[in-house]
Scaffold this motif. Sequence first.
Motif, short mmCIF file in Angstrom:
data_model
loop_
_atom_site.label_atom_id
_atom_site.label_comp_id
_atom_site.label_asym_id
_atom_site.label_seq_id
_atom_site.Cartn_x
_atom_site.Cartn_y
_atom_site.Cartn_z
N MET A 1 0.83 -1.20 0.00
CA MET A 1 0.00 0.00 0.00
C MET A 1 0.87 1.26 0.00
SD MET A 1 -3.00 0.90 2.74
CE MET A 1 -1.89 1.59 3.96
N ILE A 3 0.94 5.42 0.21
CA ILE A 3 0.14 6.56 0.65
C ILE A 3 0.81 7.86 0.20
CG2 ILE A 3 -0.88 7.75 2.63
CD1 ILE A 3 -0.76 5.12 4.18
N VAL A 35 -8.82 9.94 -0.21
CA VAL A 35 -9.41 10.28 1.08
C VAL A 35 -9.49 11.80 1.18
CG1 VAL A 35 -9.14 10.18 3.59
CG2 VAL A 35 -8.51 8.20 2.18
N ARG A 62 -14.06 10.82 7.21
CA ARG A 62 -14.77 10.24 8.34
C ARG A 62 -15.31 8.85 8.01
NH1 ARG A 62 -18.06 15.71 8.74
NH2 ARG A 62 -17.92 15.21 6.54
N GLN A 63 -15.21 8.46 6.73
CA GLN A 63 -15.62 7.10 6.37
C GLN A 63 -14.47 6.29 5.79
OE1 GLN A 63 -18.75 8.93 4.28
NE2 GLN A 63 -19.18 9.53 6.38
N ALA A 64 -13.28 6.84 5.84
CA ALA A 64 -12.16 6.22 5.12
C ALA A 64 -11.70 4.91 5.75
CB ALA A 64 -10.99 7.20 5.05
N MET A 65 -11.70 4.83 7.07
CA MET A 65 -11.18 3.64 7.75
C MET A 65 -11.85 2.37 7.24
SD MET A 65 -9.05 4.80 10.01
CE MET A 65 -8.65 6.49 10.48
N ARG A 66 -13.12 2.53 6.96
CA ARG A 66 -13.92 1.38 6.55
C ARG A 66 -13.47 0.83 5.20
NH1 ARG A 66 -20.00 1.93 7.96
NH2 ARG A 66 -19.59 0.26 9.42
N ILE A 68 -10.40 1.62 3.35
CA ILE A 68 -9.03 1.58 2.84
C ILE A 68 -8.35 0.20 2.87
CG2 ILE A 68 -8.65 4.05 3.26
CD1 ILE A 68 -6.56 3.09 5.35
N PRO A 69 -8.78 -0.73 3.76
CA PRO A 69 -8.10 -2.03 3.65
C PRO A 69 -8.29 -2.61 2.24
CG PRO A 69 -9.26 -1.89 5.74
CD PRO A 69 -9.70 -0.70 4.92
N ILE A 76 -4.30 11.21 -0.09
CA ILE A 76 -4.99 11.95 0.96
C ILE A 76 -4.93 13.44 0.69
CG2 ILE A 76 -5.21 12.32 3.45
CD1 ILE A 76 -3.66 9.77 3.95
N GLY A 93 3.09 9.81 8.17
CA GLY A 93 1.98 8.92 7.84
C GLY A 93 1.90 8.54 6.38
N CYS A 94 2.85 8.95 5.56
CA CYS A 94 2.72 8.67 4.13
C CYS A 94 4.07 8.31 3.51
CB CYS A 94 2.10 9.86 3.40
SG CYS A 94 3.11 11.35 3.40
#
Lengths: 200, 200
Positions: A1, A3, A35, A62-66, A68-69, A76, A93-94
């Motif tokens: 992955m 980022i 994102v 606010r919905q990204a966690m769901r 991105i896997p 981002i 973080g990237c």
Amino acid sequence: MTILTITGYKGGIGKSTTAFHLAAYFSDLGKTILVDGDPNRTAVKWAGRSEEPLPFTVADERQAMRIIPGADFIVIDTPARPNSDDLKELAKGCDLLILPTSPDIVSLEPMLDTARDLEGSKYRALITVVPPHPSREGELMREDLREGGIPVFETMIRRTVGFAKAALAGRPIRDIEDARARGAWDDYKALGDEVKEIIR
Amino acid sequence: MTILTITGYKGGIGKSTTAFHLAAYFSDLGKTILVDGDPNRTAVKWAGRSEEPLPFTVADERQAMRIIPGADFIVIDTPARPNSDDLKELAKGCDLLILPTSPDIVSLEPMLDTARDLEGSKYRALITVVPPHPSREGELMREDLREGGIPVFETMIRRTVGFAKAALAGRPIRDIEDARARGAWDDYKALGDEVKEIIR
């Protein structure tokens, strides 16, 4: 992955446009999610105007966690004006932090400050909203940044009304039928090639 | 992957404490990450004071994307005072939105407003910072919320100085040697059991 995070110390410098087009570029190479972490939700709105599905998913942060896997590439978009602490944390973080900047003298100083904050981090400045030939503002900015010790992309993104058309249509500029729009997509393609080279 | 998001319309109502202890609870059941999205970074600081590794990972939200793939449970701590638009978007991004509230009359009104904003979303109010017996403030608040049509956890979290000790030690309260601390962990264990029941 992989980022990629796009941020900028002010608005109007092509931050969300860059996020959108890098997402388009990387969607040819793998599952890509954009994102949208900019409170303006520019990218979410851009995608919302599209009549057909985009080749990448645009998610509100606010919905990204769901979702991105399983993604191969995550781009981002962040709020403008990060403070120096934010910048360092964003960089951690990237895989690459991208800082668009317009080619004007008032943008030079904040970019040099930014570079000080980011010392040791993996980042690149990207010169955007570059006025057309025969203006040399883009090249001059690139030279100034390099003299200031700032890593800067070779590619610059030219200013064109095509981006406004693309935003209205909810599409990346490569889908807009217009000679200048094709040139603008060439810029982002070249940028994507450069990014790919850096992160591999 | 299960996502629990904790938010609250003001500070001091056990938001970060709840996030931290639910992360501790779920770390017994699977790989758990606590994403600290509160600008105060209370959870990051709490974890930073621990001398030994915690059974879950605490990540600054700006680094979360990188580590969440592969997690079984994600607990997200958010800024206090979300606006109504935020609340709905937060609820869409998780399996359960948890809203801690203290048991006082000034907290009732904002919770009722919140409930209106969240109509149709999966959320629960959690009564925290509950004064000890013989006070009946906790039970009264629970009745008031239920009368207002707000889904509320049966479990309430009692007020105890043990949480301050736990925060100082950088540990969940179950690691603090103290009879009242054990009672406080029992509260979070009961809460975890309730959450597990709701999300399964």
